[in-house]
Motif scaffolding. Structure first.
Motif, PDB file in Angstrom:
ATOM      1  N   THR A   6       0.901  -1.252  -0.016  1.00 23.29           N
ATOM      2  CA  THR A   6      -0.216   0.089   0.099  1.00 23.29           C
ATOM      3  C   THR A   6       0.889   1.375  -0.105  1.00 23.29           C
ATOM      4  OG1 THR A   6      -1.688  -1.257   1.168  1.00 23.29           O
ATOM      5  CG2 THR A   6      -1.686   1.326   1.287  1.00 23.29           C
ATOM      6  N   THR A  28       0.120  -6.412   9.731  1.00 26.53           N
ATOM      7  CA  THR A  28      -0.023  -5.146   9.807  1.00 26.53           C
ATOM      8  C   THR A  28       0.977  -4.404   9.456  1.00 26.53           C
ATOM      9  OG1 THR A  28      -1.963  -5.546  11.257  1.00 26.53           O
ATOM     10  CG2 THR A  28      -1.420  -3.199  11.030  1.00 26.53           C
ATOM     11  N   CYS A  32       1.567   2.394   7.939  1.00 23.62           N
ATOM     12  CA  CYS A  32       0.098   2.824   7.380  1.00 23.62           C
ATOM     13  C   CYS A  32      -1.036   1.970   8.000  1.00 23.62           C
ATOM     14  CB  CYS A  32       0.060   2.684   5.775  1.00 23.62           C
ATOM     15  SG  CYS A  32       0.092   1.094   5.161  1.00 23.62           S
ATOM     16  N   GLN A  34      -2.245  -0.615   7.377  1.00 23.91           N
ATOM     17  CA  GLN A  34      -3.235  -1.670   6.404  1.00 23.91           C
ATOM     18  C   GLN A  34      -2.691  -3.084   6.617  1.00 23.91           C
ATOM     19  OE1 GLN A  34      -5.702  -0.535   4.362  1.00 23.91           O
ATOM     20  NE2 GLN A  34      -5.445   1.351   5.675  1.00 23.91           N
ATOM     21  N   GLU A  35      -3.766  -3.892   6.441  1.00 22.78           N
ATOM     22  CA  GLU A  35      -3.556  -5.124   6.683  1.00 22.78           C
ATOM     23  C   GLU A  35      -2.808  -5.706   5.474  1.00 22.78           C
ATOM     24  OE1 GLU A  35      -4.157  -7.392   9.089  1.00 22.78           O
ATOM     25  OE2 GLU A  35      -4.745  -5.597  10.270  1.00 22.78           O
ATOM     26  N   ASP A  93      -1.706  -6.565  -0.878  1.00 19.74           N
ATOM     27  CA  ASP A  93      -2.890  -6.059  -0.217  1.00 19.74           C
ATOM     28  C   ASP A  93      -4.019  -6.861  -0.255  1.00 19.74           C
ATOM     29  OD1 ASP A  93      -3.059  -5.323  -2.709  1.00 19.74           O
ATOM     30  OD2 ASP A  93      -3.530  -3.309  -2.365  1.00 19.74           O
TER      31      ASP A  93
END
Ligand code: ZN
Length: 99
Positions: A6, A28, A32, A34-35, A93
């Motif tokens: 990401t 994670t 950021c 995000q997963e 992602d």
């Protein structure tokens, strides 16, 4: 080292090791949040680990190793794998099937 799909943040060795030893199937991103998921190639590489540890047991069938050599070899292979594997991790992602 893995790179976030990401935000393109390159994870450090410490961040990668911390994310590897959680019970969650995803990781994670420390930057950021995000997963991130392992790519199918990375998951296949990780799936070889149990087979690599069995190499000393296979050698024991042919060379009659003593128990210290046998378990020492298994521990050495596990330690080397854990040092090398974080550098081979690739992230995405989207969750991909392993096969
Ligand atoms: Zn990120």
């Amino acid at each position: 080292m893995p790179v976030c799909a990401t935000c393109c943040h390159q994870w450090s060795f410490k961040e990668t090791m911390r994310a590897m030893y959680t019970l969650k199937p995803s990781m994670t991103c420390p930057n950021c949040r995000q997963e991130q998921h392992l790519t199918s190639v990375s998951r296949k590489r990780g799936a070889y680990m149990p087979f690599l540890i069995l190499i000393p047991m296979l050698l024991n069938a042919f060379f009659d190793l003593n128990w210290l050599t046998l378990f020492g070899g298994m521990a050495l292979i596990a330690a080397v794998f854990h040092l090398i594997y974080p550098q081979l991790i690739e992230l995405t992602d989207k969750e991909e099937p392993i096969w």
